[in-house]
Write a protein that holds these residues in place. Structure first.
Motif, short mmCIF file in Angstrom:
data_model
loop_
_atom_site.label_atom_id
_atom_site.label_comp_id
_atom_site.label_asym_id
_atom_site.label_seq_id
_atom_site.Cartn_x
_atom_site.Cartn_y
_atom_site.Cartn_z
N PHE A 78 0.70 -1.39 -0.05
CA PHE A 78 0.03 0.07 -0.17
C PHE A 78 0.60 1.30 -0.10
N VAL A 79 1.93 1.33 0.61
CA VAL A 79 2.75 2.39 0.67
C VAL A 79 3.37 2.58 -0.60
N VAL A 80 3.82 1.57 -1.35
CA VAL A 80 4.27 1.66 -2.81
C VAL A 80 3.24 2.33 -3.64
N ALA A 81 2.17 1.51 -3.59
CA ALA A 81 1.12 1.88 -4.54
C ALA A 81 0.68 3.33 -4.31
N GLY A 82 0.50 3.60 -3.04
CA GLY A 82 0.12 5.09 -2.68
C GLY A 82 1.12 6.13 -3.01
N THR A 83 2.25 6.04 -2.92
CA THR A 83 3.66 6.86 -3.48
C THR A 83 3.31 6.81 -4.93
N LEU A 84 3.22 5.76 -5.69
CA LEU A 84 3.03 5.70 -7.15
C LEU A 84 2.11 6.89 -7.58
N TYR A 85 1.07 6.79 -6.83
CA TYR A 85 -0.12 7.74 -7.23
C TYR A 85 0.16 9.20 -7.17
N HIS A 86 1.11 9.25 -6.43
CA HIS A 86 1.66 10.68 -6.34
C HIS A 86 2.72 11.05 -7.29
N VAL A 87 3.79 10.07 -7.30
CA VAL A 87 5.03 10.11 -7.86
C VAL A 87 4.82 10.39 -9.52
N VAL A 88 4.07 9.29 -9.98
CA VAL A 88 3.99 9.24 -11.44
C VAL A 88 3.16 10.50 -11.86
N PRO A 89 2.05 10.87 -11.52
CA PRO A 89 1.29 12.15 -11.95
C PRO A 89 1.96 13.29 -11.71
N PHE A 90 2.85 13.42 -10.41
CA PHE A 90 3.47 14.38 -10.16
C PHE A 90 4.85 15.02 -11.32
N ILE A 91 5.28 13.70 -11.73
CA ILE A 91 6.41 14.01 -12.56
C ILE A 91 5.92 14.37 -13.97
N VAL A 92 4.70 13.75 -14.36
CA VAL A 92 4.26 14.36 -15.95
C VAL A 92 3.76 15.55 -15.57
N TRP A 93 3.24 15.83 -14.56
CA TRP A 93 2.70 17.17 -14.44
C TRP A 93 3.63 18.39 -14.40
N VAL A 94 4.77 18.04 -13.69
CA VAL A 94 5.68 19.26 -13.68
C VAL A 94 6.28 19.48 -15.22
N HIS A 95 6.47 18.11 -16.02
CA HIS A 95 7.11 18.41 -17.31
C HIS A 95 5.94 19.01 -18.29
N ARG A 96 4.74 18.53 -17.94
CA ARG A 96 3.94 18.97 -19.04
C ARG A 96 3.19 20.22 -18.72
N TYR A 97 2.59 20.36 -17.50
CA TYR A 97 1.85 21.51 -17.29
C TYR A 97 2.51 22.64 -16.42
N SER A 98 3.57 22.28 -15.50
CA SER A 98 3.97 23.53 -14.77
C SER A 98 4.35 24.62 -15.37
N ASP A 99 4.80 24.86 -16.63
CA ASP A 99 5.20 25.99 -17.12
C ASP A 99 3.94 26.73 -17.80
N ARG A 100 2.89 26.03 -17.75
CA ARG A 100 1.56 26.81 -18.35
C ARG A 100 0.58 27.33 -17.03
N LEU A 101 1.35 27.11 -16.02
CA LEU A 101 0.59 27.53 -14.81
C LEU A 101 0.64 29.24 -14.78
N GLY A 102 -0.81 29.84 -14.40
CA GLY A 102 -0.85 31.20 -14.59
C GLY A 102 -1.35 31.83 -15.85
#
Length: 439
Positions: A327-351
């Motif tokens: 559960f801790v590995v699955a829970g962490t993956l549910y943050h880490v994978v979307p986090f990495i994709v979000w930072v590289h895909r959407y963070s520079d569009r924020l604002g």
């Protein structure tokens, strides 16, 4: 919006494709491991263990640590090229070990083990060199200790692989059963759970937005010493056949993990943010550890050297491996994978335009479904181990675990496919980027 915390440096980590490749490959090991356990039963036990613990959990740890050690510390990763090399070596070695056990080909084991050692040692060297320049805190200290456990884990594992092929242990006066117990102890309580505890020290306060209490501080100080000493004593006692040493180690391990669970439960109770799949899984972890710890301590006090008490009380092995590690590995993956994709895909569009939150990148209903399936699978497995459920419960646990694994893998892979399409050619081709800082 789930903002990126302001005190971490996302530019210090490797290119997005490096950790994502680790996670995608690790998820394939998860599905394969659950499928082998379901289809092959006891005959596939060793293969399943290596697919799940080495393939899924350890590859996830390797990818996460490679990404977040430089991110947390703000220190550039020592070598991006080594970070890209560690995955094919480790994954090939772990898959070879599983095939050797499943197909009963002992000669394959030391060859695959050697390849796995090369991959893990590449990871240890690269992250270790990075940690050497980072400022010390609770997380980096736990990660540094975990790296030493990874080294010990591979040495013990390679010795066991050689013994399966040549029977070398008897010639040097070592007992395979003792070495196997020490190997499993170092893998789960040393390499994996030390990393988990270190990560929770950062993730729990960050994602619950809570401050430490006085009790939290006392418990963390105890764990910071007691747990590490306990793992060393438990593993050494099992290796040399010293029950008194193993008893002391077992009690310290159970108490240390219990302290971590108490701190985590308190932070979750005081959480000032909306609950998400990661926090719900962490709640399962806290409850599972608080149930496991006293039973494990009692079992280890009675007989810490018996194979039945490898992970504590005989009826709680599934509680630790599924309810805590899984559960801790699955829970962490549910943050880490979307986090990495979000930072590289959407963070520079924020604002500048409307962008999705991190939680919007995956399907919350599927996340809830895979969590429920895994929880039910773990519950049935615990009931079967405790002898309060019929043999059919083990079959049901396997089916539910497979369903949960497939849903988890599909949901997280979908994040990459839907929101990170520009990364897919690199993900498949193994590129690490053309940055001049690659070494």
């Amino acid at each position: 919006m789930s903002a990126v915390p302001g005190d971490i440096d996302t530019d210090a980590g490797p290119p997005m494709t490096v950790p994502l490749r680790h996670f995608v490959v690790a998820l394939s090991f998860l599905v394969a491991g659950v499928a082998v356990g379901w289809a092959a039963g006891r005959r596939g036990h060793l293969a399943q263990v290596h697919l799940l613990v080495a393939g899924w959990v350890c590859l996830t740890v390797m990818g996460a640590m490679t990404q977040f050690v430089p991110v947390w510390s703000g220190v550039a990763l020592h070598s991006r090229r080594l970070a890209a090399l560690q995955l094919p070596l480790a994954a090939t070695g772990f898959a070879g070990l599983a095939c050797g056990f499943l197909l009963d080909v002992p000669v394959l084991l030391p060859v695959a083990g050697g390849v796995a050692v090369a991959g893990v040692w590449t990871f240890v060297y690269n992250v270790g060199r990075t940690l050497a320049t980072a400022q010390r805190d609770v997380t980096t200290t736990h990660f540094a200790v975990a790296l030493w456990w990874f080294l010990a884990l591979t040495v013990l594992g390679l010795a066991l692989a050689l013994d399966h092929a040549t029977g070398v242990l008897a010639d040097v006066g070592l007992v395979r059963a003792r070495l196997s117990m020490a190997h499993a102890t170092v893998a789960v309580f040393g390499a994996v759970l030390t990393t988990v505890v270190g990560a929770l020290a950062q993730l729990a306060p960050m994602f619950t937005q809570t401050d430490a209490t006085r009790l939290d501080t006392v418990l963390k100080r105890f764990e910071a010493v007691g747990y590490h000493v306990g793992v060393a004593a438990l593993a050494t006692g099992r290796l040399v056949g010293a029950p008194a040493l193993a008893r002391v180690g077992g009690v310290l391990v159970a108490a240390g993990l219990g302290a971590v669970a108490a701190v985590l439960a308190g932070r979750l109770y005081r959480a000032r943010v909306e609950w998400n799949p990661m926090l719900r899984r962490y709640a399962v972890v806290a409850v599972a550890v608080l149930c496991w710890a006293p039973l494990a301590a009692l079992a280890w006090l009675r007989d810490p050297l018996a194979y039945a008490t490898l992970f504590g009380h005989p009826a709680t092995g599934a509680l630790l491996l599924v309810g805590v590690v899984g559960f801790v590995v699955a829970g962490t993956l549910y943050h880490v994978v979307p986090f990495i994709v979000w930072v590289h895909r959407y963070s520079d569009r924020l604002g500048f335009e409307s962008v999705p939150t991190i939680e919007d990148l995956y399907d919350g209903r599927v996340a809830a479904a895979d969590g429920i399936a895994m929880a039910l699978a773990g519950g049935l497995a615990v009931a079967h181990e405790a002898g309060v459920a019929p043999p059919a419960a083990a079959v049901g646990a396997g089916v539910l675990a497979f369903v949960g694994a497939v849903l988890l893998a599909a949901n997280l892979t979908g994040v990459v496919v839907v929101h990170g399409p520009r990364s897919l050619p690199e993900l498949a081709g193994g590129r690490v980027g053309a940055d001049s800082s690659d070494r």
